[in-house]
Design a protein around this motif. Structure first.
Motif, PDB file in Angstrom:
ATOM      1  N   ASN A 106      -6.899 -10.408   0.474  1.00 44.74           N
ATOM      2  CA  ASN A 106      -5.708 -10.107  -0.316  1.00 44.74           C
ATOM      3  C   ASN A 106      -5.819 -10.560  -1.766  1.00 44.74           C
ATOM      4  OD1 ASN A 106      -3.153  -8.878   1.185  1.00 44.74           O
ATOM      5  ND2 ASN A 106      -4.384  -9.993   2.677  1.00 44.74           N
ATOM      6  N   GLU A 107      -6.800 -11.383  -2.078  1.00 38.31           N
ATOM      7  CA  GLU A 107      -7.079 -11.667  -3.486  1.00 38.31           C
ATOM      8  C   GLU A 107      -7.489 -10.391  -4.206  1.00 38.31           C
ATOM      9  OE1 GLU A 107     -10.065 -14.683  -3.615  1.00 38.31           O
ATOM     10  OE2 GLU A 107      -8.781 -16.255  -2.787  1.00 38.31           O
ATOM     11  N   PHE A 108      -8.025  -9.421  -3.462  1.00 43.11           N
ATOM     12  CA  PHE A 108      -8.500  -8.167  -4.039  1.00 43.11           C
ATOM     13  C   PHE A 108      -7.470  -7.043  -3.950  1.00 43.11           C
ATOM     14  CE2 PHE A 108     -12.260 -10.604  -3.340  1.00 43.11           C
ATOM     15  CZ  PHE A 108     -13.169 -10.201  -4.306  1.00 43.11           C
ATOM     16  N   LYS A 109      -6.263  -7.374  -3.511  1.00 44.35           N
ATOM     17  CA  LYS A 109      -5.237  -6.361  -3.300  1.00 44.35           C
ATOM     18  C   LYS A 109      -4.984  -5.533  -4.560  1.00 44.35           C
ATOM     19  CE  LYS A 109      -0.575  -5.895  -1.298  1.00 44.35           C
ATOM     20  NZ  LYS A 109      -1.011  -5.224  -0.064  1.00 44.35           N
ATOM     21  N   GLU A 110      -4.848  -6.206  -5.700  1.00 45.68           N
ATOM     22  CA  GLU A 110      -4.571  -5.472  -6.930  1.00 45.68           C
ATOM     23  C   GLU A 110      -5.758  -4.627  -7.371  1.00 45.68           C
ATOM     24  OE1 GLU A 110      -4.012  -8.015 -10.369  1.00 45.68           O
ATOM     25  OE2 GLU A 110      -5.167  -9.616  -9.421  1.00 45.68           O
ATOM     26  N   VAL A 111      -6.962  -4.999  -6.948  1.00 47.70           N
ATOM     27  CA  VAL A 111      -8.145  -4.186  -7.260  1.00 47.70           C
ATOM     28  C   VAL A 111      -8.127  -2.910  -6.443  1.00 47.70           C
ATOM     29  CG1 VAL A 111     -10.662  -4.117  -7.163  1.00 47.70           C
ATOM     30  CG2 VAL A 111      -9.508  -6.219  -7.879  1.00 47.70           C
ATOM     31  N   PHE A 112      -7.888  -3.034  -5.137  1.00 48.01           N
ATOM     32  CA  PHE A 112      -7.882  -1.868  -4.254  1.00 48.01           C
ATOM     33  C   PHE A 112      -6.678  -0.963  -4.503  1.00 48.01           C
ATOM     34  CE2 PHE A 112     -10.424  -4.734  -1.372  1.00 48.01           C
ATOM     35  CZ  PHE A 112     -11.585  -3.987  -1.427  1.00 48.01           C
ATOM     36  N   GLU A 113      -5.547  -1.542  -4.904  1.00 47.40           N
ATOM     37  CA  GLU A 113      -4.330  -0.761  -5.029  1.00 47.40           C
ATOM     38  C   GLU A 113      -4.032  -0.342  -6.460  1.00 47.40           C
ATOM     39  OE1 GLU A 113      -1.148  -2.672  -2.910  1.00 47.40           O
ATOM     40  OE2 GLU A 113      -2.226  -2.599  -1.000  1.00 47.40           O
ATOM     41  N   HIS A 133      -6.372  -3.189   8.228  1.00 48.33           N
ATOM     42  CA  HIS A 133      -6.066  -4.262   9.178  1.00 48.33           C
ATOM     43  C   HIS A 133      -5.832  -5.595   8.479  1.00 48.33           C
ATOM     44  CE1 HIS A 133      -7.084  -1.309  12.069  1.00 48.33           C
ATOM     45  NE2 HIS A 133      -8.389  -1.413  11.956  1.00 48.33           N
ATOM     46  N   TYR A 134      -6.122  -5.636   7.184  1.00 53.91           N
ATOM     47  CA  TYR A 134      -5.933  -6.862   6.411  1.00 53.91           C
ATOM     48  C   TYR A 134      -4.833  -6.673   5.355  1.00 53.91           C
ATOM     49  CZ  TYR A 134     -10.182  -8.382   8.709  1.00 53.91           C
ATOM     50  OH  TYR A 134     -11.109  -8.744   9.671  1.00 53.91           O
ATOM     51  N   GLY A 135      -3.990  -5.663   5.580  1.00 55.35           N
ATOM     52  CA  GLY A 135      -2.855  -5.442   4.691  1.00 55.35           C
ATOM     53  C   GLY A 135      -3.203  -4.737   3.400  1.00 55.35           C
ATOM     54  N   ILE A 136      -4.379  -4.126   3.325  1.00 53.42           N
ATOM     55  CA  ILE A 136      -4.822  -3.448   2.104  1.00 53.42           C
ATOM     56  C   ILE A 136      -4.696  -1.938   2.286  1.00 53.42           C
ATOM     57  CG2 ILE A 136      -6.769  -2.981   0.579  1.00 53.42           C
ATOM     58  CD1 ILE A 136      -5.659  -5.802   0.320  1.00 53.42           C
ATOM     59  N   HIS A 137      -4.065  -1.277   1.328  1.00 53.99           N
ATOM     60  CA  HIS A 137      -3.954   0.176   1.329  1.00 53.99           C
ATOM     61  C   HIS A 137      -4.559   0.689   0.014  1.00 53.99           C
ATOM     62  CE1 HIS A 137      -1.444  -0.006   4.908  1.00 53.99           C
ATOM     63  NE2 HIS A 137      -0.781  -0.987   4.324  1.00 53.99           N
ATOM     64  N   ILE A 138      -5.716   1.289   0.112  1.00 53.56           N
ATOM     65  CA  ILE A 138      -6.407   1.768  -1.082  1.00 53.56           C
ATOM     66  C   ILE A 138      -5.585   2.872  -1.742  1.00 53.56           C
ATOM     67  CG2 ILE A 138      -8.489   2.862  -1.970  1.00 53.56           C
ATOM     68  CD1 ILE A 138     -10.059   1.559   0.252  1.00 53.56           C
ATOM     69  N   LYS A 139      -5.325   2.710  -3.015  1.00 55.44           N
ATOM     70  CA  LYS A 139      -4.526   3.679  -3.769  1.00 55.44           C
ATOM     71  C   LYS A 139      -5.340   4.220  -4.939  1.00 55.44           C
ATOM     72  CE  LYS A 139      -0.160   1.334  -2.654  1.00 55.44           C
ATOM     73  NZ  LYS A 139       1.053   0.669  -3.210  1.00 55.44           N
ATOM     74  N   GLY A 140      -4.814   5.279  -5.543  1.00 59.34           N
ATOM     75  CA  GLY A 140      -5.481   5.879  -6.680  1.00 59.34           C
ATOM     76  C   GLY A 140      -6.540   6.874  -6.259  1.00 59.34           C
TER      77      GLY A 140
END
Length: 247
Positions: A106-113, A133-140
């Motif tokens: 989740n430290e990378f959440k803003e990178v992925f989203e 599964h780790y709460g990350i939804h890739i956007k863009g």
């Protein structure tokens, strides 16, 4: 295993991905030993913070996940690799302990989203599911090199090993060098981050290089609208269907 990635990750076009190669055809392949590469292990909080600040400034990066299972629904993350420049990549280990794994991912959440950056992957649907599964939804915007090649050459194979050989004249590290084969085969979770680093970074590096090759070809063949407007949005839909299941 028969393929670097297709053995570890489900393949959207499995029927097209026979990974055998013709040794006589690819007899002059380069390998990692021929490159001046920079593959870094990002294994501390300080290194992660510095790397995240750096990658946030990039307009495009490739990503790849190393996991414990070929089925993304049941897979646990072992690590994540990234590349934003050819011959350079970064590997972030993810521990097995769930709370610590969630913290790091989740430290990378803003990178992925970040909806402004282009994310490149080889069979990126797998990575979407694994990260979800780790709460990350890739956007863009996203670019899947496997699907791009399928549009360009539907009759050919589309696995990373083959694409690297055919287009980059490069032989990737076989997965069997890391985990073996047969009854003695290990899980990626059995390996140390340093043992995985080069293999994982190579994945991200090769994926980025394939993007650079396939993008102009899609434009030349007038396939980019189909790729961007239909194929890539469909990947997100298929990933959501797999994540939710079918009643």
């Amino acid at each position: 295993t028969s393929s670097k990635k297709d053995s570890l990750q489900g393949d959207l076009f499995a029927e097209f991905t026979d990974e055998g190669t013709n040794e006589s055809k690819f007899s002059t392949l380069k390998s990692l030993n021929d490159l001046n590469f920079d593959y870094q292990l990002i294994d501390t909080e300080e290194k992660r913070k510095e790397f995240i600040q750096n990658i946030k400034t990039k307009e495009i990066f490739s990503l790849d996940t190393e996991t414990t299972d070929i089925d993304p629904i049941h897979a646990e993350l072992v690590g994540m690799s990234f590349s934003y420049a050819e011959n350079q990549a970064f590997y972030v280990p993810v521990p097995a302990e769930r709370d610590e794994a969630l913290k790091i991912v989740n430290e990378f959440k803003e990178v992925f989203e970040n909806e402004q950056t282009l994310k490149v992957g080889q069979n990126i649907k797998y990575d979407i599911l694994a990260l979800s599964h780790y709460g990350i939804h890739i956007k863009g915007p996203m670019f899947d090199t496997m699907i791009a090649h399928y549009l360009l050459h539907p009759e050919m194979r589309h696995g990373m090993d083959y694409l690297a050989e055919a287009y980059l004249r490069y032989r990737t590290i076989p997965i069997t060098e890391l985990i073996g084969s047969g009854k003695q085969q290990k899980s990626m979770a059995d390996l140390s981050p340093e043992e995985i680093r080069v293999y994982a970074c190579e994945d991200a590096d090769i994926t980025l290089r394939l993007h650079h090759l396939f993008l102009p070809q899609l434009k030349e063949q007038n396939l980019l609208p189909l790729f961007e407007d239909l194929e890539m949005p469909l990947v997100a839909v298929l990933a959501e269907m797999e994540r939710n299941g079918v009643c």
